[in-house]
Design a protein around this motif. Sequence first.
Motif, PDB file in Angstrom:
ATOM      1  N   UNK A   1      35.962  37.414 144.333  1.00 45.14           N
ATOM      2  CA  UNK A   1      36.040  36.302 143.666  1.00 45.14           C
ATOM      3  C   UNK A   1      35.361  35.102 144.109  1.00 45.14           C
ATOM      4  N   UNK A   2      34.562  35.337 145.492  1.00 49.80           N
ATOM      5  CA  UNK A   2      34.145  34.408 146.066  1.00 49.80           C
ATOM      6  C   UNK A   2      32.587  34.192 145.789  1.00 49.80           C
ATOM      7  N   UNK A   3      32.024  34.946 144.958  1.00 46.50           N
ATOM      8  CA  UNK A   3      30.681  34.948 144.689  1.00 46.50           C
ATOM      9  C   UNK A   3      30.617  34.964 143.076  1.00 46.50           C
ATOM     10  N   UNK A   4      31.252  34.194 142.725  1.00 46.17           N
ATOM     11  CA  UNK A   4      31.216  33.965 141.101  1.00 46.17           C
ATOM     12  C   UNK A   4      29.975  33.021 140.626  1.00 46.17           C
ATOM     13  N   UNK A   5      29.476  33.308 139.288  1.00 44.08           N
ATOM     14  CA  UNK A   5      28.405  32.614 138.724  1.00 44.08           C
ATOM     15  C   UNK A   5      28.526  31.106 138.894  1.00 44.08           C
ATOM     16  N   UNK A   6      27.643  30.394 139.162  1.00 41.55           N
ATOM     17  CA  UNK A   6      27.872  28.812 138.969  1.00 41.55           C
ATOM     18  C   UNK A   6      28.311  28.345 137.980  1.00 41.55           C
ATOM     19  N   UNK A   7      28.083  28.663 136.706  1.00 45.73           N
ATOM     20  CA  UNK A   7      28.608  28.395 135.487  1.00 45.73           C
ATOM     21  C   UNK A   7      30.356  28.653 135.354  1.00 45.73           C
ATOM     22  N   UNK A   8      30.786  29.726 136.074  1.00 43.79           N
ATOM     23  CA  UNK A   8      32.070  29.817 136.127  1.00 43.79           C
ATOM     24  C   UNK A   8      33.005  28.983 136.915  1.00 43.79           C
ATOM     25  N   UNK A   9      33.627  28.032 136.376  1.00 45.38           N
ATOM     26  CA  UNK A   9      34.316  27.167 137.165  1.00 45.38           C
ATOM     27  C   UNK A   9      35.815  27.588 137.706  1.00 45.38           C
ATOM     28  N   UNK A  10      36.301  28.815 137.230  1.00 47.50           N
ATOM     29  CA  UNK A  10      37.530  29.531 137.650  1.00 47.50           C
ATOM     30  C   UNK A  10      37.526  30.101 138.805  1.00 47.50           C
ATOM     31  N   UNK A  11      38.492  29.657 139.650  1.00 46.32           N
ATOM     32  CA  UNK A  11      38.542  30.433 140.808  1.00 46.32           C
ATOM     33  C   UNK A  11      39.746  31.730 140.886  1.00 46.32           C
ATOM     34  N   UNK A  12      39.456  32.809 141.360  1.00 45.53           N
ATOM     35  CA  UNK A  12      39.948  34.044 141.190  1.00 45.53           C
ATOM     36  C   UNK A  12      40.351  34.588 142.658  1.00 45.53           C
ATOM     37  N   UNK A  13      41.422  35.009 142.684  1.00 45.38           N
ATOM     38  CA  UNK A  13      41.630  35.884 144.077  1.00 45.38           C
ATOM     39  C   UNK A  13      42.720  36.659 143.824  1.00 45.38           C
ATOM     40  N   UNK A  14      42.820  37.786 144.688  1.00 45.46           N
ATOM     41  CA  UNK A  14      43.659  38.828 144.587  1.00 45.46           C
ATOM     42  C   UNK A  14      44.720  38.640 145.564  1.00 45.46           C
ATOM     43  N   UNK A  15      46.210  38.795 145.454  1.00 41.36           N
ATOM     44  CA  UNK A  15      47.147  38.639 146.482  1.00 41.36           C
ATOM     45  C   UNK A  15      47.683  40.090 146.216  1.00 41.36           C
ATOM     46  N   UNK A  16      47.712  40.817 147.691  1.00 41.56           N
ATOM     47  CA  UNK A  16      48.103  42.214 147.891  1.00 41.56           C
ATOM     48  C   UNK A  16      49.439  42.368 148.545  1.00 41.56           C
ATOM     49  N   UNK A  17      50.164  43.301 148.192  1.00 44.57           N
ATOM     50  CA  UNK A  17      51.432  43.733 148.786  1.00 44.57           C
ATOM     51  C   UNK A  17      51.364  45.283 148.840  1.00 44.57           C
TER      52      UNK A  17
END
Length: 585
Positions: A563-579
């Motif tokens: 999610x750190x290399x998202x397209x510049x037009x995409x303003x949504x931050x995405x991340x994965x939380x793992x268990x």
Amino acid sequence: MASSTDIITLENFASKMPQWDPNLPNHLYALVDMGSNGIRFSISDLSPPQTRLLKCLYRERAAISLFDALNASPSDGPLTFPPDVIIQVSKTLARFKSIADVYGVPAEHVSVFATEAMRKAENAASMLDAILATSGLGVHVLAPEVETLFGAMGARSGFATVNGLFLDLGGGSVQMTYLNSSTDSYEIAAAQAGKSLPFGAAKLIKILESGEAEAQGTAVSTLQEGMRDAFAKLQRRFASLRATQTDYENGGIDIFLCGGGFRGYGNILMHADSIQPYPLPAIGAYTVQGSVFSQTKQMRRVNAEYQGKIYGMSKRRRQQFPAIATVVEALIDAIPTIRTATFCSGGNREGVLLMKLPRAMREQNPLPLLHPVSSKVELEALQSVLDVVQSSLPADLDLSDVPTVLTLGLGHLFANNIWTRVGESSDANAAFELHQAVHGDASAPGLSHLARAVLGLTLCFRWGASLGPADKLLQDNLQKLVNRTSSEADFWAEYLGAIANVLAVVYPAKPSAADILRKTVRFSSTMHNSKKKTKLRLIISLSSASYQTLETHDLGSYFKNIGKHRDTTDKTERKVELTVQRIDS
């Protein structure tokens, strides 16, 4: 005409041209396509179970323009082939026949077909008799409706399903028809309804370069009127086509373009694409939005002003480009709403081969055939891999509009490659998968540019996506390509690639049975959304043996950068939380 030829019509093509039989000992077929701009020869292997792929073993093109040969005739006389051209063509076909013999193609599986130039030549019989005498080959002259059938079905062969307008621009003529593969006998309906206009690229450029303003104006006007009339008749014939021009929510009609002239227009579009360098070289399955397709003035300017070599464009094709653009402009004028334009590598050759096959085989999805499984056990094991991968996605999440290896029907290709090349380094494999997606199975039907990009990126991320500068540029441009369709696409390519990485760590060999993976690892996940942030909570459940032997905290590193290399037009931050937990906990 002389006895060395047959006229192929819709009524007799199945009986005149050899049909495919699964029980034959030899499944090699050789075809010669005597087009107006060149003569193409190919040998194809239609062996089961990969028959539908129309696998080409050999191809060659002789740069002999039958159109130019005809138009060298005196202006006040009939159109005839010069004696030297007859000799050149007959020698060329004799050479092609000798190549077919070397490959072991049965004589009854060698077919030669000719189109408009042969239909118009006053001395066609002399050409055909010379070919017969030199090579022993008879020539099938295609009626215009059969040329439409083979051209449209050749373009159609590259896709699992189609619904759109099909056009073929050759040297002497342009054909238009409509195909909807969800309807019965759609190919015959398309051939019967198709329209051929005598404005191929070679023919039209001669008029446009003549300097005769009246003749030029008349030709362009006749072409535009012919396009409008052809489209209007197709709309009256096909209600589903008519609906595309009134259902504005869907954006209009999808058009599919084949023939050297239209492919030339596609090559110019690709050269001027906003993604530079455009990451895939092949014109086949290159798709642009209707608004981009309509930029004929800009494409004319690119062709006229660019001094270097444009990939895929010969000097002859660039010289013909004003005529090609004129045909495209007539097409745009005739069709108010074009949603997408897709350029097709298939043509008459693929159309002839496809029409040899039984209907059920013609309509097969070609993607599963690219890497067929050898047994039911292998298929069940492969499906179990996909089931485990699918379980890593939130159960209530709808990704049907997001291109992923799962939604694009690439699941088996993806799963089959998770455990390949495990003896090589991760960095080498990450780069390999990008290039394999771009160049591998180059002529394979069913693989759109979008599909290749998604598959390559996902498998690249399976290996961690650590790339050198040149390969990083390729990755970046593939990401730009998938993000044109959906701003979420790159995130899911990263995520599913990381899931595949986990599978290979937990179980380092390709599963040989369906229950092995399910006993070793399970996934569950939920999605939590806020205004500008999306968090995917992933639970990995491992068998006791795997939990005890793995450094489970290392699994988190596979998801850290997602999610750190998202397209510049995409303003949504995405991340994965793992268990990570035990299955039996």
